[in-house]
Design a protein around this motif. Structure first.
Motif, PDB file in Angstrom:
ATOM      1  N   ARG A  17      26.923 -11.249  57.175  1.00  0.00           N
ATOM      2  CA  ARG A  17      28.155 -11.136  56.499  1.00  0.00           C
ATOM      3  C   ARG A  17      29.050 -12.392  56.367  1.00  0.00           C
ATOM      4  N   ASP A  18      28.599 -13.245  56.925  1.00  0.00           N
ATOM      5  CA  ASP A  18      29.255 -14.710  56.793  1.00  0.00           C
ATOM      6  C   ASP A  18      28.967 -15.218  55.498  1.00  0.00           C
ATOM      7  N   PRO A  19      29.946 -15.378  54.640  1.00  0.00           N
ATOM      8  CA  PRO A  19      29.635 -15.742  53.258  1.00  0.00           C
ATOM      9  C   PRO A  19      28.825 -17.252  52.856  1.00  0.00           C
ATOM     10  N   ALA A  20      28.975 -18.067  54.196  1.00  0.00           N
ATOM     11  CA  ALA A  20      28.075 -19.247  53.934  1.00  0.00           C
ATOM     12  C   ALA A  20      26.674 -19.020  54.684  1.00  0.00           C
ATOM     13  N   SER A  21      26.545 -17.863  55.067  1.00  0.00           N
ATOM     14  CA  SER A  21      25.010 -17.631  55.700  1.00  0.00           C
ATOM     15  C   SER A  21      23.713 -17.738  54.616  1.00  0.00           C
ATOM     16  N   VAL A  22      22.742 -18.219  55.037  1.00  0.00           N
ATOM     17  CA  VAL A  22      21.217 -18.062  54.213  1.00  0.00           C
ATOM     18  C   VAL A  22      21.119 -16.382  54.536  1.00  0.00           C
ATOM     19  N   LEU A  23      20.882 -15.932  53.258  1.00  0.00           N
ATOM     20  CA  LEU A  23      20.191 -14.374  53.459  1.00  0.00           C
ATOM     21  C   LEU A  23      18.902 -14.256  53.193  1.00  0.00           C
ATOM     22  N   LEU A  24      18.151 -13.721  54.248  1.00  0.00           N
ATOM     23  CA  LEU A  24      16.750 -13.512  54.346  1.00  0.00           C
ATOM     24  C   LEU A  24      16.434 -12.001  54.185  1.00  0.00           C
ATOM     25  N   VAL A  25      14.987 -11.733  53.693  1.00  0.00           N
ATOM     26  CA  VAL A  25      14.589 -10.231  53.383  1.00  0.00           C
ATOM     27  C   VAL A  25      13.332 -10.267  54.340  1.00  0.00           C
ATOM     28  N   LEU A  26      13.410  -9.140  55.336  1.00  0.00           N
ATOM     29  CA  LEU A  26      12.179  -8.652  55.757  1.00  0.00           C
ATOM     30  C   LEU A  26      11.941  -7.478  55.237  1.00  0.00           C
ATOM     31  N   PRO A  27      10.421  -7.090  55.440  1.00  0.00           N
ATOM     32  CA  PRO A  27       9.755  -6.002  54.737  1.00  0.00           C
ATOM     33  C   PRO A  27      10.230  -4.813  55.541  1.00  0.00           C
ATOM     34  N   HIS A  28      10.523  -4.747  56.840  1.00  0.00           N
ATOM     35  CA  HIS A  28      11.089  -3.698  57.653  1.00  0.00           C
ATOM     36  C   HIS A  28      11.573  -4.238  58.848  1.00  0.00           C
ATOM     37  N   PRO A  29      12.403  -3.454  59.443  1.00  0.00           N
ATOM     38  CA  PRO A  29      13.242  -3.913  60.836  1.00  0.00           C
ATOM     39  C   PRO A  29      11.819  -4.532  61.821  1.00  0.00           C
ATOM     40  N   ASP A  30      11.031  -3.958  61.918  1.00  0.00           N
ATOM     41  CA  ASP A  30       9.769  -4.318  63.010  1.00  0.00           C
ATOM     42  C   ASP A  30       8.947  -5.437  62.485  1.00  0.00           C
ATOM     43  N   ALA A  31       9.330  -5.965  61.453  1.00  0.00           N
ATOM     44  CA  ALA A  31       8.361  -7.089  60.595  1.00  0.00           C
ATOM     45  C   ALA A  31       8.427  -8.466  61.432  1.00  0.00           C
ATOM     46  N   ASP A  32       7.347  -9.074  61.595  1.00  0.00           N
ATOM     47  CA  ASP A  32       7.294 -10.504  62.136  1.00  0.00           C
ATOM     48  C   ASP A  32       8.420 -11.145  61.423  1.00  0.00           C
ATOM     49  N   PRO A  33       9.176 -12.050  62.121  1.00  0.00           N
ATOM     50  CA  PRO A  33      10.090 -12.608  61.734  1.00  0.00           C
ATOM     51  C   PRO A  33       9.616 -13.986  60.736  1.00  0.00           C
ATOM     52  N   THR A  34       8.647 -14.282  60.732  1.00  0.00           N
ATOM     53  CA  THR A  34       8.025 -15.271  60.204  1.00  0.00           C
ATOM     54  C   THR A  34       7.524 -14.839  58.580  1.00  0.00           C
ATOM     55  N   LEU A  35       7.772 -13.400  58.292  1.00  0.00           N
ATOM     56  CA  LEU A  35       7.444 -13.216  57.104  1.00  0.00           C
ATOM     57  C   LEU A  35       9.043 -12.970  56.195  1.00  0.00           C
ATOM     58  N   ALA A  36       9.824 -13.476  56.779  1.00  0.00           N
ATOM     59  CA  ALA A  36      11.237 -13.599  56.149  1.00  0.00           C
ATOM     60  C   ALA A  36      11.210 -14.729  55.045  1.00  0.00           C
ATOM     61  N   ARG A  37      11.666 -14.173  54.054  1.00  0.00           N
ATOM     62  CA  ARG A  37      12.007 -15.114  52.679  1.00  0.00           C
ATOM     63  C   ARG A  37      13.310 -14.981  52.271  1.00  0.00           C
ATOM     64  N   PRO A  38      13.814 -15.884  51.484  1.00  0.00           N
ATOM     65  CA  PRO A  38      15.107 -15.977  50.906  1.00  0.00           C
ATOM     66  C   PRO A  38      15.324 -14.689  49.883  1.00  0.00           C
ATOM     67  N   LEU A  39      16.589 -14.325  49.970  1.00  0.00           N
ATOM     68  CA  LEU A  39      16.925 -12.994  49.263  1.00  0.00           C
ATOM     69  C   LEU A  39      17.083 -13.815  47.754  1.00  0.00           C
ATOM     70  N   THR A  40      16.730 -13.312  46.744  1.00  0.00           N
ATOM     71  CA  THR A  40      16.989 -13.782  45.290  1.00  0.00           C
ATOM     72  C   THR A  40      17.755 -12.796  44.394  1.00  0.00           C
ATOM     73  N   THR A  41      18.225 -13.170  43.396  1.00  0.00           N
ATOM     74  CA  THR A  41      18.678 -12.337  42.464  1.00  0.00           C
ATOM     75  C   THR A  41      17.830 -11.295  41.842  1.00  0.00           C
ATOM     76  N   ALA A  42      16.545 -11.537  41.945  1.00  0.00           N
ATOM     77  CA  ALA A  42      15.722 -10.481  41.332  1.00  0.00           C
ATOM     78  C   ALA A  42      15.687  -9.411  42.390  1.00  0.00           C
ATOM     79  N   ASP A  43      15.928  -9.544  43.597  1.00  0.00           N
ATOM     80  CA  ASP A  43      15.870  -8.401  44.515  1.00  0.00           C
ATOM     81  C   ASP A  43      16.967  -7.384  44.371  1.00  0.00           C
ATOM     82  N   LEU A  44      17.917  -7.807  43.499  1.00  0.00           N
ATOM     83  CA  LEU A  44      18.914  -6.914  43.050  1.00  0.00           C
ATOM     84  C   LEU A  44      18.952  -6.274  41.820  1.00  0.00           C
ATOM     85  N   GLU A  45      17.953  -6.459  41.054  1.00  0.00           N
ATOM     86  CA  GLU A  45      17.699  -6.012  39.566  1.00  0.00           C
ATOM     87  C   GLU A  45      17.251  -4.485  39.711  1.00  0.00           C
TER      88      GLU A  45
END
Length: 343
Positions: A314-342
């Motif tokens: 929620r911090d406006p300066a934070s990097v936003l990452l996406v995980l496939p699901h809550p129990d996913a391996d953290p190494t699967l995190a990737r940056p959120l992109t505008t395509a995710d909101l389309e």
């Protein structure tokens, strides 16, 4: 705009992620029932609690999944310049930032903070005369201060504080030279406390982890690896200090620190993800080997995410990452992109 689950540092919450101009922001508010959901869940950029930025290509942090790093041994003036540079420029989406060149001096400035990796630091190693790492070829000029007496200890702690250090790093490596006496060590702890700075210790050698904990340090820069601590010692440690993991750097010799961490975590101790980045080849990013070692030590799910200490998304300066699901391996995190909101 999408409804999304997000991790706030303690647990999973519900919120809304939206595009605001060029920025993607997460708001911790209930989503409308008809709002589409994000395909995945959101976390903030992860924290590496033990890095050495002078020993790596620190510019690569900008493209990493690290939202914050803590440098635990560097020339304080140099690392302070890295920290200042990481907070210059207008706030932009991580997804839109990749591939950008350096901004020209003629570009309009903004008071908002860029979504860059936050850099905190301890400044120089504090060590006795001839102590570790004063004889190490990898130690950059100015990255350690040899302390001979109480007056010098107070002056060096003040120097680190005045350069913007957020903690003090003390070397206590009995396998590589002299270590501070109990009295001298307490002098440093007291001087740091007077400036509001926690103390992190590199404790190496039989008995050193227990000694520095007894002398008042707040954290160990490495999970104890010189010896297998007893269960009673583990309980004492869990009640007084936190441990920065740095398990993967031991390679095939990690059995002792992994066992210590497993029992420390089970005893309620606070484990912090840290890699000792710069100590041998390692990514300037989340280290999959370190995450795997933490899982080997019994940390997974929410406890593992807490260890990685993601910045609040929620911090406006934070990097936003996406995980496939809550129990996913953290190494699967990737940056959120505008395509995710389309749509």
């Amino acid at each position: 705009m999408r409804a999304a689950a997000f991790f706030d540092g303690e647990g999973w919450r519900e919120g809304v992620v939206a595009l605001d101009g060029e920025r993607m922001l997460l708001r911790g508010e209930p989503a409308a029932s008809d709002l589409p959901r994000l395909d995945g869940v959101i976390v903030g950029g992860f924290t590496d609690h033990h890095v050495h930025l002078q020993l790596v290509e620190h510019e690569r942090l900008a493209g990493s999944r690290l939202g914050r790093v803590v440098d635990l041994g560097a020339n304080p003036g140099v690392v302070a310049s890295y920290a200042r540079a990481a907070h210059v420029g207008p706030l932009r989406s991580r997804g839109d930032r990749d591939g950008d060149g350096p901004r020209s001096s003629s570009e309009e400035r903004s008071d908002e903070t860029e979504r860059a990796t936050r850099i905190e630091y301890a400044g120089a190693f504090l060590t006795p005369v001839g102590g570790y790492p004063s004889d190490r070829s990898w130690a950059p000029p100015g990255s350690f201060r040899e302390i001979a007496d109480a007056e010098q200890a107070s002056a060096v702690v003040a120097e680190m504080a005045d350069t913007g250090a957020t903690r003090v790093k003390v070397a206590s490596n009995s396998t590589a030279g002299p270590v501070f006496s109990d009295e001298s060590f307490r002098t440093i702890v007291d001087a740091a406390s007077a400036r509001g700075l926690p103390v992190v210790a590199h404790a190496e050698g039989v008995g050193e982890a227990q000694r520095v904990a007894r002398l008042g340090v707040d954290a160990l820069a490495h999970a104890p690896f010189s010896e297998r601590l007893t269960d009673d010692e583990i309980a004492e440690q869990a009640a007084s200090v936190s441990w920065i993991s740095t398990l993967a750097i031991h390679g095939d010799l990690r059995a002792i620190p992994v066992d210590n961490v497993r029992r420390f975590h089970a005893a309620g101790g606070t484990v912090l993800y840290g890699t000792d980045m710069g100590n041998g080849p390692a990514p300037v990013d989340v280290n999959a080997l370190e995450v795997a070692a933490l899982r080997e030590a019994g940390l997974d799910g929410i406890p593992l995410l807490r260890t990685l200490a993601p910045v609040d998304p929620r911090d406006p300066a934070s990097v936003l990452l996406v995980l496939p699901h809550p129990d996913a391996d953290p190494t699967l995190a990737r940056p959120l992109t505008t395509a995710d909101l389309e749509a």
